[in-house]
Design an enzyme around this catalytic site. Structure first.
Site, short mmCIF file in Angstrom:
data_model
loop_
_atom_site.label_atom_id
_atom_site.label_comp_id
_atom_site.label_asym_id
_atom_site.label_seq_id
_atom_site.Cartn_x
_atom_site.Cartn_y
_atom_site.Cartn_z
N ASP A 160 -3.68 4.42 9.52
CA ASP A 160 -3.42 5.86 9.47
C ASP A 160 -3.72 6.52 10.81
O ASP A 160 -2.93 7.31 11.32
CB ASP A 160 -4.35 6.53 8.43
CG ASP A 160 -3.77 6.49 7.03
OD1 ASP A 160 -2.55 6.45 6.88
OD2 ASP A 160 -4.57 6.51 6.07
N ASP B 47 0.45 14.08 8.21
CA ASP B 47 -0.15 13.12 7.28
C ASP B 47 0.49 11.78 7.64
O ASP B 47 1.65 11.53 7.32
CB ASP B 47 0.14 13.50 5.82
CG ASP B 47 -0.69 12.66 4.86
OD1 ASP B 47 -1.20 11.60 5.27
OD2 ASP B 47 -0.82 13.08 3.68
N ILE C 257 0.16 8.68 6.75
CA ILE C 257 0.69 7.99 5.57
C ILE C 257 0.20 8.76 4.35
O ILE C 257 -1.00 8.86 4.12
CB ILE C 257 0.21 6.52 5.45
CG1 ILE C 257 0.70 5.72 6.66
CG2 ILE C 257 0.73 5.88 4.16
CD1 ILE C 257 0.26 4.26 6.67
N ASP C 258 1.12 9.35 3.64
CA ASP C 258 0.76 9.99 2.37
C ASP C 258 1.05 8.97 1.26
O ASP C 258 2.07 8.27 1.32
CB ASP C 258 1.57 11.28 2.16
CG ASP C 258 1.14 11.96 0.88
OD1 ASP C 258 -0.05 12.30 0.77
OD2 ASP C 258 1.99 12.12 -0.02
N THR D 71 -1.44 6.66 0.41
CA THR D 71 -2.06 5.45 0.98
C THR D 71 -2.29 4.39 -0.09
O THR D 71 -2.11 3.20 0.18
CB THR D 71 -3.44 5.78 1.62
OG1 THR D 71 -3.34 7.05 2.22
CG2 THR D 71 -3.84 4.76 2.65
N ASP E 222 -0.57 17.47 3.53
CA ASP E 222 0.28 16.94 2.47
C ASP E 222 1.51 17.82 2.25
O ASP E 222 2.59 17.33 1.92
CB ASP E 222 -0.47 16.92 1.12
CG ASP E 222 -1.58 15.88 1.06
OD1 ASP E 222 -1.31 14.73 1.42
OD2 ASP E 222 -2.71 16.24 0.67
O1 I3S Z 1 -2.70 9.36 0.43
P1 I3S Z 1 -3.25 10.59 1.02
O2 I3S Z 1 -2.60 10.96 2.33
O3 I3S Z 1 -4.73 10.63 1.09
O4 I3S Z 1 -2.78 11.86 0.09
C1 I3S Z 1 -3.10 11.97 -1.26
C2 I3S Z 1 -3.12 13.43 -1.70
O5 I3S Z 1 -4.03 14.17 -0.93
C3 I3S Z 1 -3.49 13.51 -3.18
O6 I3S Z 1 -3.41 14.85 -3.59
C4 I3S Z 1 -2.55 12.69 -4.02
O7 I3S Z 1 -3.07 12.63 -5.34
P2 I3S Z 1 -2.28 13.26 -6.58
O8 I3S Z 1 -0.87 12.77 -6.52
O9 I3S Z 1 -3.04 12.79 -7.77
O10 I3S Z 1 -2.36 14.74 -6.35
C5 I3S Z 1 -2.49 11.27 -3.55
O11 I3S Z 1 -1.54 10.62 -4.32
P3 I3S Z 1 -1.86 9.24 -5.09
O12 I3S Z 1 -3.26 9.39 -5.66
O13 I3S Z 1 -0.79 9.17 -6.10
O14 I3S Z 1 -1.76 8.20 -4.02
C6 I3S Z 1 -2.07 11.23 -2.10
O15 I3S Z 1 -0.80 11.85 -1.95
MG MG Z 2 -1.73 12.84 1.88
MG MG Z 3 -2.64 10.29 4.28
#
Ligand code: I3S
Ligand code: MG
Ligand code: MG
Length: 380
Positions: free
Chosen positions: A54, A153, A155-156, A158, A303
């Site tokens: 990341d 972001d 990688i969203d 992750t 995000d």
């Molecule tokens: O992967 P990072 O960049 O840390 O971003 C997270 C978001 O901040 C979270 O809000 C997401 O969780 P939700 O999809 O449960 O809201 C989360 O989704 P996920 O729990 O489905 O992976 C991610 O999008």
């Molecule tokens: Mg994210």
């Molecule tokens: Mg991320």
């Protein structure tokens, strides 16, 4: 300022290459998926490699953008901190150096001397890449770099990236989980108002190439500033142009039961779930669902900024859910409490300063926004 869009498309593609390299090259992949067990438990470099992927992407974007737009120096923000501690307890600040060999040496330090992994990463970071996008080539934008700032972001989604469940998607297919839910998000906003004006989403893992071995991705962009509203794809339109009686809403699997209960009657008893906050907004952008509702403050500015700009280019937006609910409860018909990106929350520390604290609603059609918010205001 269309130059900035063209640059962001290229750096997002480079970011996607770094994400793919980490999964495709064995020395990196082993670090990415290695479990923290036994003797390895205290080895920081193993624990942190997920974060390193990341951070490397974020710093590469920051480096490439500042090289071309020095006015943006100090105004490019991201999810990750670039300070690392390696297995020997040394603190290393991850940056992209002018020369590839210097970046390799720096990364080797973070990776406890793993030169193979470091040079594979450095090679992907220093790759020269120029993406050609016909529409972006023609675009003219009256924006000045000194008025802009950026949220990244790297990688969203992750968790989906690490788990790496293979699942290919076609152009207009919904994907509840797996690699296609991992996205690179780069959003540009106005420093003074916090309004999102340009967004680039790169999906590094869309489908495999003809050999079935290598992943190919795709990208989406949108620009919304003054009278200019433009995006990289033809928005999906309903055949009759009307909003259907029954809506489709995408939620996080961790959404509260009372929110689900309030939405079920609007959705003919059928709710949809998907991973990744960015991916859920992308589903709205693509017209795969009517709306994304999130009642918790679990997303952050990085995000939402990029997909928000694209939604605005399509006539939609992302509002603060709690402000919309208050507006309805106070009899106010104007729900457009759009999220902004320039003001940290007072009294909060670290990432929490940049949380979308009131939850959010992402929509394409404002009449759908009203229906959903009114239903929620009655029940939650
Ligand atoms: O992967 P990072 O960049 O840390 O971003 C997270 C978001 O901040 C979270 O809000 C997401 O969780 P939700 O999809 O449960 O809201 C989360 O989704 P996920 O729990 O489905 O992976 C991610 O999008
Ligand atoms: Mg994210
Ligand atoms: Mg991320």
């Amino acid at each position: 300022m269309a130059n900035l869009l063209r640059l962001l498309l290229s750096v997002a593609e480079k970011a996607a290459n770094v994400a793919r390299v980490c999964r495709q090259e064995a020395p990196l992949f082993e670090l990415l998926v290695q479990e923290k067990t036994g003797a390895d438990k205290n080895k920081k470099f193993v624990q942190d490699f997920k974060t390193l992927a990341d951070v490397v992407i974020q710093e590469m974007i920051r480096h490439d953008v500042c090289a071309q737009f020095p006015e943006l120096n100090g105004f490019i923000y991201g999810e990750e901190s670039n300070k690392f501690e390696n297995g020997h307890g040394e603190s290393v600040t991850v940056t992209v150096c002018a020369k590839q060999e210097d970046t390799t040496a720096l990364l080797a330090k973070v990776l406890d001397g793993d030169g193979t992994a470091a040079s594979l990463l450095a090679e992907a970071i220093h790759q020269k890449l120029q993406l050609k996008d016909e529409l972006a080539e023609k675009l003219k934008l009256p924006l000045k770099p000194e008025d802009l700032a950026i949220w990244i972001d790297p990688i969203d989604g992750t968790s989906q990236y690490i788990q790496g469940k293979d699942r290919e998607v076609s152009d207009n297919e919904f994907c509840p989980s797996g690699l296609p839910c991992a996205l690179v998000l780069i959003g540009v906003y106005m420093r003074d108002t916090g309004e999102p004006v340009m967004g680039v989403i790169n999906q590094p893992f869309t489908r495999k190439d003809s050999t079935g071995k290598r992943w190919q991705g795709r990208y989406f962009w949108g620009v919304s500033y003054q009278e200019i509203n433009l995006c990289s794809f033809t928005p999906c339109q309903r055949p009759d142009g009307k909003t259907p009686d029954s809506l489709s809403v995408v939620l996080s699997s961790s959404e509260k039961q009372e929110v689900k209960d309030a939405l079920l009657p609007l959705c003919d008893g059928q709710l949809t779930y998907a991973s990744g906050a960015g991916y859920k907004v992308l589903c709205v952008i693509q017209g795969l669902v009517d709306m994304y509702v999130l009642s918790e403050g679990s997303t952050y500015k990085w995000d939402s900024c990029a997909p928000h700009a694209i939604l605005r280019a399509l006539g939609g937006g992302i509002c603060d859910l709690s402000q919309c609910l208050s507006a309805v409860r106070n009899g106010n018909k104007d729900l457009r409490a759009e999220l902004t990106y320039n003001n940290p929350h007072a009294g909060c520390q670290g990432a929490e300063q940049w949380a979308n604290q009131g939850g959010l609603v992402a929509y394409l059609d404002s009449s759908v926004l009203s229906r959903v918010v009114e239903a929620l205001a009655d029940k939650i």
